[in-house]
Design an enzyme around this catalytic site. Sequence first.
Site, PDB file in Angstrom:
ATOM      1  CB  SER A 149      -0.855   0.005   1.276  1.00 49.86           C
ATOM      2  OG  SER A 149      -1.546   1.236   1.412  1.00 49.86           O
ATOM      3  CE1 TYR A 162      -4.148  -2.030   5.045  1.00 48.93           C
ATOM      4  CE2 TYR A 162      -3.423   0.193   4.520  1.00 48.93           C
ATOM      5  CZ  TYR A 162      -3.912  -1.039   4.113  1.00 48.93           C
ATOM      6  OH  TYR A 162      -4.148  -1.277   2.776  1.00 48.93           O
ATOM      7  CE  LYS A 166      -1.657  -3.695   3.330  1.00 42.31           C
ATOM      8  NZ  LYS A 166      -1.854  -4.766   2.341  1.00 42.31           N
TER       9      LYS A 166
HETATM   10  N1  LIG Z   1      -8.807  -0.168  -1.017  1.00 40.19           N
HETATM   11  C1  LIG Z   1      -7.743   0.597  -0.821  1.00 40.19           C
HETATM   12  O1  LIG Z   1      -7.861   1.834  -0.743  1.00 40.19           O
HETATM   13  C2  LIG Z   1      -6.361  -0.019  -0.729  1.00 40.19           C
HETATM   14  C3  LIG Z   1      -5.241   0.829  -0.823  1.00 40.19           C
HETATM   15  C4  LIG Z   1      -3.960   0.281  -0.743  1.00 40.19           C
HETATM   16  C5  LIG Z   1      -3.814  -1.086  -0.582  1.00 40.19           C
HETATM   17  N2  LIG Z   1      -4.906  -1.895  -0.484  1.00 40.19           N
HETATM   18  C6  LIG Z   1      -4.687  -3.327  -0.329  1.00 40.19           C
HETATM   19  O2  LIG Z   1      -5.281  -4.016  -1.421  1.00 40.19           O
HETATM   20  C7  LIG Z   1      -5.515  -5.376  -1.041  1.00 40.19           C
HETATM   21  C8  LIG Z   1      -6.914  -5.765  -1.469  1.00 40.19           C
HETATM   22  O3  LIG Z   1      -7.845  -5.029  -0.685  1.00 40.19           O
HETATM   23  P1  LIG Z   1      -9.177  -4.391  -1.301  1.00 40.19           P
HETATM   24  O4  LIG Z   1      -9.036  -2.931  -1.212  1.00 40.19           O
HETATM   25  O5  LIG Z   1      -9.503  -5.032  -2.587  1.00 40.19           O
HETATM   26  O6  LIG Z   1     -10.254  -4.766  -0.174  1.00 40.19           O
HETATM   27  P2  LIG Z   1     -11.242  -6.001  -0.062  1.00 40.19           P
HETATM   28  O7  LIG Z   1     -11.703  -5.989   1.346  1.00 40.19           O
HETATM   29  O8  LIG Z   1     -12.247  -5.961  -1.151  1.00 40.19           O
HETATM   30  O9  LIG Z   1     -10.291  -7.263  -0.354  1.00 40.19           O
HETATM   31  C9  LIG Z   1      -9.502  -7.886   0.623  1.00 40.19           C
HETATM   32  C10 LIG Z   1      -9.751  -9.375   0.487  1.00 40.19           C
HETATM   33  O10 LIG Z   1      -8.826 -10.073   1.322  1.00 40.19           O
HETATM   34  C11 LIG Z   1      -9.538 -11.178   1.872  1.00 40.19           C
HETATM   35  N3  LIG Z   1      -8.906 -11.653   3.091  1.00 40.19           N
HETATM   36  C12 LIG Z   1      -8.798 -11.006   4.291  1.00 40.19           C
HETATM   37  N4  LIG Z   1      -8.207 -11.809   5.189  1.00 40.19           N
HETATM   38  C13 LIG Z   1      -7.934 -12.979   4.550  1.00 40.19           C
HETATM   39  C14 LIG Z   1      -7.326 -14.192   4.950  1.00 40.19           C
HETATM   40  N5  LIG Z   1      -6.927 -14.380   6.204  1.00 40.19           N
HETATM   41  N6  LIG Z   1      -7.194 -15.185   4.031  1.00 40.19           N
HETATM   42  C15 LIG Z   1      -7.623 -15.006   2.769  1.00 40.19           C
HETATM   43  N7  LIG Z   1      -8.214 -13.882   2.322  1.00 40.19           N
HETATM   44  C16 LIG Z   1      -8.370 -12.887   3.226  1.00 40.19           C
HETATM   45  C17 LIG Z   1     -10.948 -10.639   2.150  1.00 40.19           C
HETATM   46  O11 LIG Z   1     -11.912 -11.681   2.307  1.00 40.19           O
HETATM   47  C18 LIG Z   1     -11.175  -9.764   0.922  1.00 40.19           C
HETATM   48  O12 LIG Z   1     -11.844 -10.460  -0.118  1.00 40.19           O
HETATM   49  C19 LIG Z   1      -5.256  -5.440   0.452  1.00 40.19           C
HETATM   50  O13 LIG Z   1      -3.978  -5.985   0.693  1.00 40.19           O
HETATM   51  C20 LIG Z   1      -5.299  -3.981   0.879  1.00 40.19           C
HETATM   52  O14 LIG Z   1      -4.569  -3.749   2.060  1.00 40.19           O
HETATM   53  C21 LIG Z   1      -6.178  -1.399  -0.562  1.00 40.19           C
END
Ligand SMILES: NC(=O)c1ccc[n+]([C@@H]2O[C@H](COP(=O)([O-])OP(=O)(O)OC[C@H]3O[C@@H](n4cnc5c(N)ncnc54)[C@H](O)[C@@H]3O)[C@@H](O)[C@H]2O)c1
Length: 276
Positions: A149, A162, A166
């Site tokens: 992230s 977080y 990260k």
């Molecule tokens: N949305 C944002 O603004 C943003 C920004 C930077 C980074 N991210 C990162 O992007 C990645 C995807 O997140 P997203 O934004 O699509 O959110 P999201 O909540 O849609 O997706 C995260 C997914 O991870 C799965 N997950 C959580 N714990 C788990 C586990 N123990 N085993 C297997 N799966 C698990 C959840 O069920 C979910 O489907 C994450 O690593 C998040 O930290 C998101």
Amino acid sequence: MDFENKNIVVTGAAGGIGAALARAFHLRGAKVVVSDVEGDRLAELARELESARAGSAWAVSADVSTEEGNRDLIASARAIFENPVKNESGIDLFFANAGVGSGTTLENTSEDDWNKAFDVNVHAHRWAAKYLLPHWLERGSGHFCSTASAAGLLSQIGSMPYSVSKAAAVAFAETLQITYGDRGVRVSCLCPQGVNTDMLRQGDVPGVGTASSVVRAAGDVLEPEEVAEFTAQAIEDGVFLILPHPQVADFVQRKAADRDRWLAGMRKLQARVLGT
Ligand SMILES: NC(=O)c1ccc[n+]([C@@H]2O[C@H](COP(=O)([O-])OP(=O)(O)OC[C@H]3O[C@@H](n4cnc5c(N)ncnc54)[C@H](O)[C@@H]3O)[C@@H](O)[C@H]2O)c1
């Protein structure tokens, strides 16, 4: 890297960025194992991809917060991808994308939330790499991608576990590339800022607002499909640090140029957005 006929695993693929990544890779000709703890949306995604091209998508439920969850996922994916006729087996690209946004400040975050953040956001990457590497080193190729992230580069306000986990994920990706890059292992690290997913919409900062307000204050929010397209192109171009939000590269430079000034700016942003 060319995606045509490549064997790819994407974790956290039930929705958000992970589902969009799986669709983007599949559209470019890859075979994909999609994985998540959440089963229903995952099976639906696999059916959608499979109906577009037979024999190209599988759903494997796995909890990546444990070493066993990663080990079993990788064993299942390798069994799925095995092709004795062509003497092929194995995972060409593993995308450790699952993530959690648990915790806030030091006094308001439980030990469980710290552990959960580290298990899913960092240790999952390490455990996956541990079970992927023997095969990749033997055949001299393999691509490990992780979703960290911008919080890992710039320390997002509002959630200490977080940001800290990260940052560790970025360091893990860098050291993996340094340690094994000369033995055929490629690494890419995706560091988005705001993306319109469940995580952004649901991440409350108790008493002060939502993750959405924190992230929106830092810049534009992209759609997961935009992030996935950008990421697929960056992987084709062999890029390590994938920054779908161009301003993040600028912020990283400003942070490196004058750390004290940057920290003062972050404190001002925190006061403005969170009122603390
Ligand atoms: N949305 C944002 O603004 C943003 C920004 C930077 C980074 N991210 C990162 O992007 C990645 C995807 O997140 P997203 O934004 O699509 O959110 P999201 O909540 O849609 O997706 C995260 C997914 O991870 C799965 N997950 C959580 N714990 C788990 C586990 N123990 N085993 C297997 N799966 C698990 C959840 O069920 C979910 O489907 C994450 O690593 C998040 O930290 C998101």
